[in-house]
Write a protein that holds these residues in place. Structure first.
Motif, PDB file in Angstrom:
ATOM      1  N   TRP A 151      -9.553  -1.829   3.647  1.00 45.53           N
ATOM      2  CA  TRP A 151      -8.174  -1.606   3.176  1.00 45.53           C
ATOM      3  C   TRP A 151      -7.563  -2.759   2.404  1.00 45.53           C
ATOM      4  O   TRP A 151      -6.552  -2.568   1.737  1.00 45.53           O
ATOM      5  CB  TRP A 151      -7.275  -1.155   4.322  1.00 45.53           C
ATOM      6  CG  TRP A 151      -7.042  -2.100   5.458  1.00 45.53           C
ATOM      7  CD1 TRP A 151      -7.906  -2.432   6.448  1.00 45.53           C
ATOM      8  CD2 TRP A 151      -5.829  -2.790   5.762  1.00 45.53           C
ATOM      9  NE1 TRP A 151      -7.320  -3.295   7.355  1.00 45.53           N
ATOM     10  CE2 TRP A 151      -6.040  -3.529   6.964  1.00 45.53           C
ATOM     11  CE3 TRP A 151      -4.582  -2.863   5.155  1.00 45.53           C
ATOM     12  CZ2 TRP A 151      -5.059  -4.321   7.551  1.00 45.53           C
ATOM     13  CZ3 TRP A 151      -3.593  -3.647   5.743  1.00 45.53           C
ATOM     14  CH2 TRP A 151      -3.831  -4.360   6.922  1.00 45.53           C
TER      15      TRP A 151
ATOM     16  N   TRP B 285     -12.989   2.713   8.915  1.00 52.16           N
ATOM     17  CA  TRP B 285     -11.742   3.475   8.746  1.00 52.16           C
ATOM     18  C   TRP B 285     -11.860   4.782   9.522  1.00 52.16           C
ATOM     19  O   TRP B 285     -12.780   5.563   9.302  1.00 52.16           O
ATOM     20  CB  TRP B 285     -11.552   3.740   7.270  1.00 52.16           C
ATOM     21  CG  TRP B 285     -10.275   4.363   6.840  1.00 52.16           C
ATOM     22  CD1 TRP B 285     -10.045   5.702   6.686  1.00 52.16           C
ATOM     23  CD2 TRP B 285      -9.069   3.704   6.435  1.00 52.16           C
ATOM     24  NE1 TRP B 285      -8.766   5.916   6.223  1.00 52.16           N
ATOM     25  CE2 TRP B 285      -8.148   4.699   6.055  1.00 52.16           C
ATOM     26  CE3 TRP B 285      -8.688   2.359   6.358  1.00 52.16           C
ATOM     27  CZ2 TRP B 285      -6.872   4.401   5.595  1.00 52.16           C
ATOM     28  CZ3 TRP B 285      -7.414   2.061   5.913  1.00 52.16           C
ATOM     29  CH2 TRP B 285      -6.515   3.071   5.537  1.00 52.16           C
TER      30      TRP B 285
ATOM     31  N   ASP C  85      -6.618  11.484   2.596  1.00 57.16           N
ATOM     32  CA  ASP C  85      -7.071  10.119   2.911  1.00 57.16           C
ATOM     33  C   ASP C  85      -7.054   9.235   1.663  1.00 57.16           C
ATOM     34  O   ASP C  85      -8.011   8.517   1.379  1.00 57.16           O
ATOM     35  CB  ASP C  85      -8.489  10.170   3.505  1.00 57.16           C
ATOM     36  CG  ASP C  85      -8.959   8.821   4.051  1.00 57.16           C
ATOM     37  OD1 ASP C  85      -8.137   8.093   4.618  1.00 57.16           O
ATOM     38  OD2 ASP C  85     -10.160   8.514   3.898  1.00 57.16           O
TER      39      ASP C  85
ATOM     40  N   ILE D  78       3.648  -0.803   3.789  1.00 57.74           N
ATOM     41  CA  ILE D  78       2.939   0.469   3.687  1.00 57.74           C
ATOM     42  C   ILE D  78       3.930   1.608   3.476  1.00 57.74           C
ATOM     43  O   ILE D  78       4.851   1.792   4.283  1.00 57.74           O
ATOM     44  CB  ILE D  78       2.121   0.782   4.952  1.00 57.74           C
ATOM     45  CG1 ILE D  78       1.459  -0.474   5.515  1.00 57.74           C
ATOM     46  CG2 ILE D  78       1.078   1.855   4.679  1.00 57.74           C
ATOM     47  CD1 ILE D  78       2.072  -0.933   6.806  1.00 57.74           C
TER      48      ILE D  78
ATOM     49  N   LEU E  32       0.809  -1.209   0.000  1.00 59.33           N
ATOM     50  CA  LEU E  32       0.000   0.000   0.000  1.00 59.33           C
ATOM     51  C   LEU E  32       0.845   1.262   0.000  1.00 59.33           C
ATOM     52  O   LEU E  32       2.011   1.252   0.406  1.00 59.33           O
ATOM     53  CB  LEU E  32      -0.889   0.035   1.254  1.00 59.33           C
ATOM     54  CG  LEU E  32      -1.788  -1.172   1.528  1.00 59.33           C
ATOM     55  CD1 LEU E  32      -2.395  -1.050   2.913  1.00 59.33           C
ATOM     56  CD2 LEU E  32      -2.863  -1.278   0.461  1.00 59.33           C
ATOM     57  N   SER E  33       0.212   2.336  -0.437  1.00 55.95           N
ATOM     58  CA  SER E  33       0.718   3.688  -0.218  1.00 55.95           C
ATOM     59  C   SER E  33      -0.435   4.498   0.351  1.00 55.95           C
ATOM     60  O   SER E  33      -1.575   4.391  -0.126  1.00 55.95           O
ATOM     61  CB  SER E  33       1.207   4.325  -1.521  1.00 55.95           C
ATOM     62  OG  SER E  33       2.314   3.621  -2.041  1.00 55.95           O
ATOM     63  N   TYR E  34      -0.134   5.312   1.368  1.00 54.95           N
ATOM     64  CA  TYR E  34      -1.201   6.107   1.992  1.00 54.95           C
ATOM     65  C   TYR E  34      -0.751   7.538   2.187  1.00 54.95           C
ATOM     66  O   TYR E  34       0.318   7.799   2.749  1.00 54.95           O
ATOM     67  CB  TYR E  34      -1.609   5.516   3.342  1.00 54.95           C
ATOM     68  CG  TYR E  34      -2.722   6.303   3.985  1.00 54.95           C
ATOM     69  CD1 TYR E  34      -4.002   6.299   3.439  1.00 54.95           C
ATOM     70  CD2 TYR E  34      -2.501   7.058   5.137  1.00 54.95           C
ATOM     71  CE1 TYR E  34      -5.031   7.023   4.027  1.00 54.95           C
ATOM     72  CE2 TYR E  34      -3.520   7.788   5.727  1.00 54.95           C
ATOM     73  CZ  TYR E  34      -4.791   7.770   5.171  1.00 54.95           C
ATOM     74  OH  TYR E  34      -5.807   8.491   5.730  1.00 54.95           O
TER      75      TYR E  34
ATOM     76  N   THR F  67     -10.577   6.617  -1.336  1.00 52.52           N
ATOM     77  CA  THR F  67     -10.579   7.225  -0.010  1.00 52.52           C
ATOM     78  C   THR F  67     -11.497   6.383   0.875  1.00 52.52           C
ATOM     79  O   THR F  67     -12.714   6.355   0.669  1.00 52.52           O
ATOM     80  CB  THR F  67     -11.058   8.677  -0.053  1.00 52.52           C
ATOM     81  OG1 THR F  67     -12.334   8.735  -0.696  1.00 52.52           O
ATOM     82  CG2 THR F  67     -10.079   9.541  -0.838  1.00 52.52           C
TER      83      THR F  67
ATOM     84  N   LEU G  92      -5.723   6.098  -0.311  1.00 52.99           N
ATOM     85  CA  LEU G  92      -5.084   4.795  -0.186  1.00 52.99           C
ATOM     86  C   LEU G  92      -5.015   4.142  -1.553  1.00 52.99           C
ATOM     87  O   LEU G  92      -6.026   4.038  -2.255  1.00 52.99           O
ATOM     88  CB  LEU G  92      -5.891   3.902   0.760  1.00 52.99           C
ATOM     89  CG  LEU G  92      -5.344   2.495   0.994  1.00 52.99           C
ATOM     90  CD1 LEU G  92      -4.120   2.543   1.913  1.00 52.99           C
ATOM     91  CD2 LEU G  92      -6.419   1.592   1.603  1.00 52.99           C
ATOM     92  N   SER G  93      -3.834   3.715  -1.951  1.00 49.54           N
ATOM     93  CA  SER G  93      -3.691   2.978  -3.200  1.00 49.54           C
ATOM     94  C   SER G  93      -2.839   1.758  -2.939  1.00 49.54           C
ATOM     95  O   SER G  93      -1.964   1.764  -2.061  1.00 49.54           O
ATOM     96  CB  SER G  93      -3.049   3.847  -4.291  1.00 49.54           C
ATOM     97  OG  SER G  93      -1.768   4.300  -3.893  1.00 49.54           O
TER      98      SER G  93
ATOM     99  N   ARG H 245      -7.601   1.988  -5.639  1.00 44.89           N
ATOM    100  CA  ARG H 245      -7.223   3.352  -5.247  1.00 44.89           C
ATOM    101  C   ARG H 245      -8.504   4.089  -4.849  1.00 44.89           C
ATOM    102  O   ARG H 245      -9.454   4.154  -5.640  1.00 44.89           O
ATOM    103  CB  ARG H 245      -6.523   4.063  -6.412  1.00 44.89           C
ATOM    104  CG  ARG H 245      -6.077   5.500  -6.142  1.00 44.89           C
ATOM    105  CD  ARG H 245      -5.447   6.067  -7.409  1.00 44.89           C
ATOM    106  NE  ARG H 245      -5.099   7.468  -7.305  1.00 44.89           N
ATOM    107  CZ  ARG H 245      -3.933   7.926  -6.864  1.00 44.89           C
ATOM    108  NH1 ARG H 245      -2.997   7.065  -6.493  1.00 44.89           N
ATOM    109  NH2 ARG H 245      -3.691   9.223  -6.808  1.00 44.89           N
TER     110      ARG H 245
END
Length: 494
Positions: free
Chosen positions: A161, A142, A61, A178, A54-56, A130, A63-64, A128
């Motif tokens: 997620w 979340w 907000d 992450i 993941l990348s956040y 929010t 998240l991908s 990808r």
């Protein structure tokens, strides 16, 4: 080899018919069969591993990520479901693009061809979105915080997620990676494999859970934390983290959670070896509760508002045996998680010399008059709306005290140790617990469990009903004061 004519005709019919029927396959069930959550989990396959990358970006907000799922089919599949809420850009099954659609937390995947029973699967999902606006069963999951986010909850959090077979019946191992902005910490379960500067602006954290884990027990805590790393006396990694905005509560939180290895050691003496590969905890503002996330419970700072509180640490670490390692097969049996962990608070009080389990259980019994609504909730099948009712916790704990009074200490602790050992890394039911208790104790216990778990109304006083006074005097112990204060603080926080 010569085959008689009639058998040859039948065999030929089967040989010619089978490929046709197999080619059509059948859809996997959209739910695993839980009494309270019919769409949780899925049919047609089992998962062995999740690789979540993941990348956040806390600002916005966003998240991908990509989740790669290793699984195996349990039937011929024409399509199958994953539990997931976010927007998906692509799905591949065994390296071939697959069709997909999402609706109400169900990601339906249509592979390019029928998947044969017993086939190893590599499922890759790109997404990808929010996560915060999404709701499941009408509830939020979340939680955004001033410095990041928390993906922590029960009995569901995974759909916000990562795509999964979201039920305790299908446990798997996990790798979670992450990437977050430099200066932000990213915490999850298990062992920290490393932290790598990915670019001037991004840092990637790598975590691994090597023991089977239910999807709802996987967590993310992203934000500004003081992260401490050490080695527990048993040689396991100890990782604790404290939100940098804890303020005056911070020292009390540290004075509690830093004692995790000591508490785990005591619990292991009661229940057998600690079932996982790492220890620790995370304290933050905002969750509203404490959750038994595997290897690393997450605590709301409200639990430490009146000073150090090792009772909540004992409760959540008791779940590592009762709830995490031995999980419920069906959520109606949630007392096997919460009643057990609450009873461990009573045992912890005995250990500290602040009141015996019998004293606390009897005080709780006397605390609720017979006409109180408390006695109308059945811990053994509370219903989805009352799944986390006080009665599930407290009356569930009273059930265990009644059992202990009936069978004696030696048999009682033998039952708990055997329960933890026999169902390690798996799931179990109340019926199985009753059967084990009867087998090891030699007592007929149907009446006891029926009265305490499945009968409305206040059980009668005495050794066969309410917690007995034969082992102690029912005075109000210090530990019950602590429990009452925690309940009051949580009510105020809501």
């Amino acid at each position: 080899m010569r085959i008689p004519g009639t058998i040859a005709v039948v065999l030929a019919a089967l040989l010619f018919a089978s490929p046709v029927s197999a080619a059509s396959g059948a859809p996997g069930a959209p739910g695993i069969g839980d009494s309270y959550y019919p769409l949780d989990g899925n049919g047609g396959y089992t998962v062995s591993h999740y690789d979540i990358r993941l990348s956040y970006q806390p600002d916005g907000d966003l998240l991908s990520g990509t989740t790669t799922i290793l699984a195996r089919t349990t039937q011929d599949l024409s399509r199958f479901n994953l539990d997931f809420l976010l927007k998906v850009s692509s799905v591949r099954v065994n390296n071939t693009p697959a069709g997909f659609s999402t609706d109400g937390g169900e990601l339906t995947v249509v592979p390019a061809s029928v998947l044969r029973k017993g086939l190893d699967l590599t499922i890759v999902v790109h997404y990808r979105d929010t996560p915060e606006p999404y709701r499941l069963y009408g509830l939020a999951g979340w939680q955004r915080t001033p410095t990041g986010t928390l993906a922590v909850g029960a009995p569901q959090i995974a759909p916000w997620w990562f795509p999964s077979n979201d039920h305790p019946r299908d446990k798997a191992t996990f790798d979670v990676s992450i990437a977050v902005p430099t200066g932000v910490e990213a915490l999850s379960n298990g062992v920290l494999l490393g932290v790598r500067q990915q670019s001037p602006d991004w840092v990637r954290w790598h975590w691994r859970s090597a023991r089977p884990q239910a999807p709802y027990l996987a967590f993310l805590a992203i934000g500004q934390y003081e992260v401490r790393t050490a080695t527990a006396p048993n040689g396991q990694p100890l990782i604790t983290a404290y939100g940098e905005d804890l303020g005056a509560v911070g020292p009390a939180a540290r004075a509690s959670v830093e004692r995790t290895p000591e508490i785990v050691e005591v619990l292991a003496g009661w229940f057998g070896p600690y079932p996982f590969e790492a220890q620790g905890g995370v304290v933050d503002t905002g969750p509203g509760w404490a959750v038994e996330t595997q290897t690393r419970p997450v605590y709301d700072d409200v639990f430490f508002g009146l000073g150090a509180n090792t009772y909540v640490v004992a409760h959540e670490n008791a779940h590592q045996w009762f709830g995490d390692s031995v999980s419920v097969r069906d959520w109606r049996d949630v007392w096997l998680n919460e009643g057990f962990a609450t009873y461990v608070e009573l045992l912890w009080s005995e250990h500290l010399g602040e009141g015996t389990a019998a004293e606390i259980a009897r005080f709780g019994y006397d605390h609720y008059p017979a006409d109180d609504e408390f006695w109308q909730v059945l811990p053994g099948d509370p219903g989805r709306d009352d799944q986390f009712h006080d009665a599930v916790y407290q009356r569930g704990a009273m059930t265990l005290e009644a059992l202990r009074t009936t069978v004696g200490d030696d048999e009682f602790f033998a039952i708990l140790r055997s329960w933890a050992a026999e169902h390690k890394d798996g799931t179990a039911t109340t019926a199985q617990f009753v059967a084990l208790a009867e087998q090891l104790s030699g007592h007929q216990l149907d009446d006891l469990f029926t009265t305490w778990l499945y009968t409305k109304g206040k059980p009668p006083a005495g050794p066969d009903g309410a917690p007995s006074t034969t082992r102690s005097t029912p005075t109000k112990p210090n530990s019950y004061d602590q429990i009452e204060r925690t309940v009051d603080l949580l009510a105020a926080a809501k």
